[in-house]
Write an enzyme that holds these catalytic residues in place. Structure first.
Site, PDB file in Angstrom:
ATOM      1  N   LYS A  37      -0.990  -0.943   8.880  1.00 24.89           N
ATOM      2  CA  LYS A  37       0.078  -0.046   8.445  1.00 24.89           C
ATOM      3  C   LYS A  37       1.237  -0.219   9.398  1.00 24.89           C
ATOM      4  CE  LYS A  37       0.386   2.887   4.999  1.00 24.89           C
ATOM      5  NZ  LYS A  37      -0.325   2.835   3.710  1.00 24.89           N
TER       6      LYS A  37
HETATM    7  P1  NAD Z   1       7.943   7.655  -1.875  1.00 18.79           P
HETATM    8  O1  NAD Z   1       8.798   7.547  -0.698  1.00 18.79           O
HETATM    9  O2  NAD Z   1       8.280   6.833  -3.082  1.00 18.79           O
HETATM   10  O3  NAD Z   1       7.851   9.185  -2.322  1.00 18.79           O
HETATM   11  C1  NAD Z   1       7.447  10.188  -1.436  1.00 18.79           C
HETATM   12  C2  NAD Z   1       7.698  11.539  -2.080  1.00 18.79           C
HETATM   13  O4  NAD Z   1       7.206  12.546  -1.187  1.00 18.79           O
HETATM   14  C3  NAD Z   1       9.185  11.823  -2.293  1.00 18.79           C
HETATM   15  O5  NAD Z   1       9.350  12.534  -3.507  1.00 18.79           O
HETATM   16  C4  NAD Z   1       9.539  12.697  -1.089  1.00 18.79           C
HETATM   17  O6  NAD Z   1      10.651  13.539  -1.307  1.00 18.79           O
HETATM   18  C5  NAD Z   1       8.254  13.497  -0.965  1.00 18.79           C
HETATM   19  N1  NAD Z   1       8.095  14.110   0.345  1.00 18.79           N
HETATM   20  C6  NAD Z   1       8.399  13.600   1.564  1.00 18.79           C
HETATM   21  N2  NAD Z   1       8.174  14.511   2.527  1.00 18.79           N
HETATM   22  C7  NAD Z   1       7.724  15.614   1.902  1.00 18.79           C
HETATM   23  C8  NAD Z   1       7.340  16.896   2.336  1.00 18.79           C
HETATM   24  N3  NAD Z   1       7.376  17.224   3.633  1.00 18.79           N
HETATM   25  N4  NAD Z   1       6.929  17.799   1.403  1.00 18.79           N
HETATM   26  C9  NAD Z   1       6.896  17.466   0.095  1.00 18.79           C
HETATM   27  N5  NAD Z   1       7.241  16.267  -0.387  1.00 18.79           N
HETATM   28  C10 NAD Z   1       7.664  15.359   0.510  1.00 18.79           C
HETATM   29  O7  NAD Z   1       6.445   7.339  -1.388  1.00 18.79           O
HETATM   30  P2  NAD Z   1       5.192   6.877  -2.257  1.00 18.79           P
HETATM   31  O8  NAD Z   1       5.133   5.396  -2.181  1.00 18.79           O
HETATM   32  O9  NAD Z   1       5.209   7.558  -3.578  1.00 18.79           O
HETATM   33  O10 NAD Z   1       3.994   7.426  -1.352  1.00 18.79           O
HETATM   34  C11 NAD Z   1       3.481   8.742  -1.516  1.00 18.79           C
HETATM   35  C12 NAD Z   1       2.076   8.814  -0.943  1.00 18.79           C
HETATM   36  O11 NAD Z   1       1.246   7.871  -1.607  1.00 18.79           O
HETATM   37  C13 NAD Z   1       1.961   8.483   0.553  1.00 18.79           C
HETATM   38  O12 NAD Z   1       0.930   9.253   1.117  1.00 18.79           O
HETATM   39  C14 NAD Z   1       1.565   7.026   0.549  1.00 18.79           C
HETATM   40  O13 NAD Z   1       0.900   6.652   1.733  1.00 18.79           O
HETATM   41  C15 NAD Z   1       0.628   7.020  -0.641  1.00 18.79           C
HETATM   42  N6  NAD Z   1       0.402   5.703  -1.227  1.00 18.79           N
HETATM   43  C16 NAD Z   1       1.446   4.958  -1.684  1.00 18.79           C
HETATM   44  C17 NAD Z   1       1.187   3.722  -2.280  1.00 18.79           C
HETATM   45  C18 NAD Z   1       2.267   2.880  -2.896  1.00 18.79           C
HETATM   46  O14 NAD Z   1       1.943   1.886  -3.563  1.00 18.79           O
HETATM   47  N7  NAD Z   1       3.531   3.219  -2.760  1.00 18.79           N
HETATM   48  C19 NAD Z   1      -0.134   3.240  -2.358  1.00 18.79           C
HETATM   49  C20 NAD Z   1      -1.166   4.030  -1.874  1.00 18.79           C
HETATM   50  C21 NAD Z   1      -0.889   5.267  -1.320  1.00 18.79           C
END
Ligand code: NAD
Length: 427
Positions: free
Chosen positions: A115
């Site tokens: 990561k």
């Molecule tokens: P992203 O940046 O596209 O979206 C994140 C979202 O979370 C946004 O809407 C943001 O405003 C919101 N957010 C941020 N801080 C916040 C808070 N304090 N309270 C409430 N909402 C908040 O990110 P993503 O890629 O959608 O990732 C989201 C989660 O999914 C993370 O935990 C990430 O590790 C996990 N994840 C992502 C992927 C991927 O392919 N992108 C894969 C596996 C897991």
């Protein structure tokens, strides 16, 4: 005799790293992991800390701190996202790298976990500043990454464009195009069909399977989602496609709720024209991120930060299914509350959000072969691997008579430990 300090414990020490270690210890106890294998399977192999100077539009230079942690190297290159978020610490990055290891092993991918992250609020940067930060971060980690060393991908706060800049920076350095150095790229530079929506679609696929097992028709299911970024929004779209009703969504600025169902297309259009954010949308009653988690709903999907389900709110959850799209959303103590309640089915993070790394793996394979698959091929293979992982977790849960999280961890950790045992210890 003095007990040796746990290697790495002071460097990574934080709530979230301790949480990942606690999960490991519980699963390792459950499978009786050999003591010689335990610490070397648990602790991250290596890390890099970098400083990233960025010239801002006002002419001033600001310096950000970034990290890359590679958890284990026993099964192939390491794989894992890059997070841009103000709360990033090396301890958080290390915990996320550990979870990537168990996830990759659980779904059968030839990777260790990694990561990366930079402590920065990307929304406060102009597009030019964001490009400068993305390129300089990659420039600094070039000696640490590569298609057969460590392959980054998007995570919170990063996206396809950021991956394209990073791929370009790496390629310029080595003198030829190297698409396989990162995944989650735009299609135009070697991205894969289906990658952008893979994590959210995977979440929706497993929610559908769980609801079918509970004999709850999707047409009667209500869904509350915290986080409306890549994963949360794509999960919402896919679940709506399965017939479910999305009753609450939120992002960092707050949330919206309507028990009759929200107008998802309107929310998506608003986010698209406001740099991905929901602030200012007029689509439902305002609700805080904390209150959203306690709404009555069939499925609750945390899709933002870790450690949001705590012993404080776990007794008040009113969902039937907790689908962990985010990594590490549930604390160890909250797990115990949920287990004691016995009325919530948990789809643990390392299975629930594994669609992202599965299609990232497909993207890497396609880039290495320069042979690209159709969207239908990608999705068919994605669902095949997800189903296989889900069925393995269910079988392990029955065999070990344990909660689903521990069953998933036991499988992932067991496979990493087995690889280490087979390879032996290099002197
Ligand atoms: P992203 O940046 O596209 O979206 C994140 C979202 O979370 C946004 O809407 C943001 O405003 C919101 N957010 C941020 N801080 C916040 C808070 N304090 N309270 C409430 N909402 C908040 O990110 P993503 O890629 O959608 O990732 C989201 C989660 O999914 C993370 O935990 C990430 O590790 C996990 N994840 C992502 C992927 C991927 O392919 N992108 C894969 C596996 C897991």
């Amino acid at each position: 005799m003095k007990t040796p300090a746990q290697p790495g414990s002071s460097l990574y020490d934080s709530d979230v790293f301790r949480m990942a270690c606690r999960q490991f210890d519980l699963a390792a106890d459950l499978i009786g992991l050999d003591s010689d294998l335990r610490e070397r399977t648990k602790l991250p192999k290596r890390c890099l800390t970098v400083t990233i100077p960025v010239k801002h539009d006002d002419g001033r230079v600001r310096v950000y701190e970034g990290y890359r942690v590679q958890h284990h190297l026993s099964l192939g290159p390491t794989k894992g996202g890059i997070r841009f978020h103000p709360g990033v610490t090396i301890g958080e990055v290390a915990a996320l790298a550990m979870w990537m290891s168990w996830k990759c092993a659980l779904v059968g991918l030839p990777y260790g976990g990694a990561k990366g992250g930079v402590a920065v609020d990307p929304r406060a940067l102009s597009p030019r500043e964001l490009e400068g930060l993305s390129r300089r971060y990659m420039q600094e980690i070039i000696p640490f990454v590569g298609p057969s060393i460590d392959v980054p991908a998007p995570d919170m706060g990063t996206n396809e464009q950021v991956m394209a800049w990073m791929m370009d920076t790496y390629s310029n350095q080595v003198g030829n195009s190297v698409p396989a150095v990162v995944t989650g790229k735009p299609l135009a530079v070697g991205g894969s069909e289906g990658r952008r929506e893979a994590t959210g679609r995977g979440v929706a696929h497993l929610v559908k399977r769980q609801l079918e097992a509970l004999r709850i028709p999707l047409s009667e299911a209500t869904i509350a989602i915290q986080g409306f970024g890549n994963v949360g929004a794509e999960a919402a779209v896919a679940l709506r496609g399965h017939g479910a009703k999305i009753i609450a969504i939120s992002d960092v600025s707050g949330g919206f709720h309507d028990p009759r169902g929200l107008d998802l297309d309107s929310a998506l259009a608003h986010a698209a024209s406001h740099r991905g954010g929901l602030a200012g949308w007029k689509g439902g009653d305002a609700i805080s991120n904390e209150a959203l988690l306690e709404l009555p709903c069939t499925v609750l999907i945390p899709a933002a930060l870790e450690r949001v389900i705590t012993p404080g709110n776990a007794p008040r959850l009113k969902c039937r299914v907790l689908a962990e799209a985010a990594n590490g959303p549930t604390t160890n103590d909250a797990d115990r509350v949920i287990e004691a309640r016995g009325d919530i089915e948990v789809i643990p993070d390392i299975v629930c959000n594994s669609g992202g790394v599965i299609v990232s793996y497909f993207e890497w394979v396609q880039d290495l072969q320069s042979l690209f698959w159709t969207r239908a091929e990608v999705l068919e293979k994605l669902y095949g691997l997800l189903d296989r992982a889900w069925e393995a977790v269910e079988a392990e849960r029955r065999r070990l008579r344990c909660p689903r999280r521990l069953a998933a961890l036991a499988l992932g950790i067991g496979r990493v430990a087995e690889a280490k045992a087979s390879r032996g210890l290099f002197p």
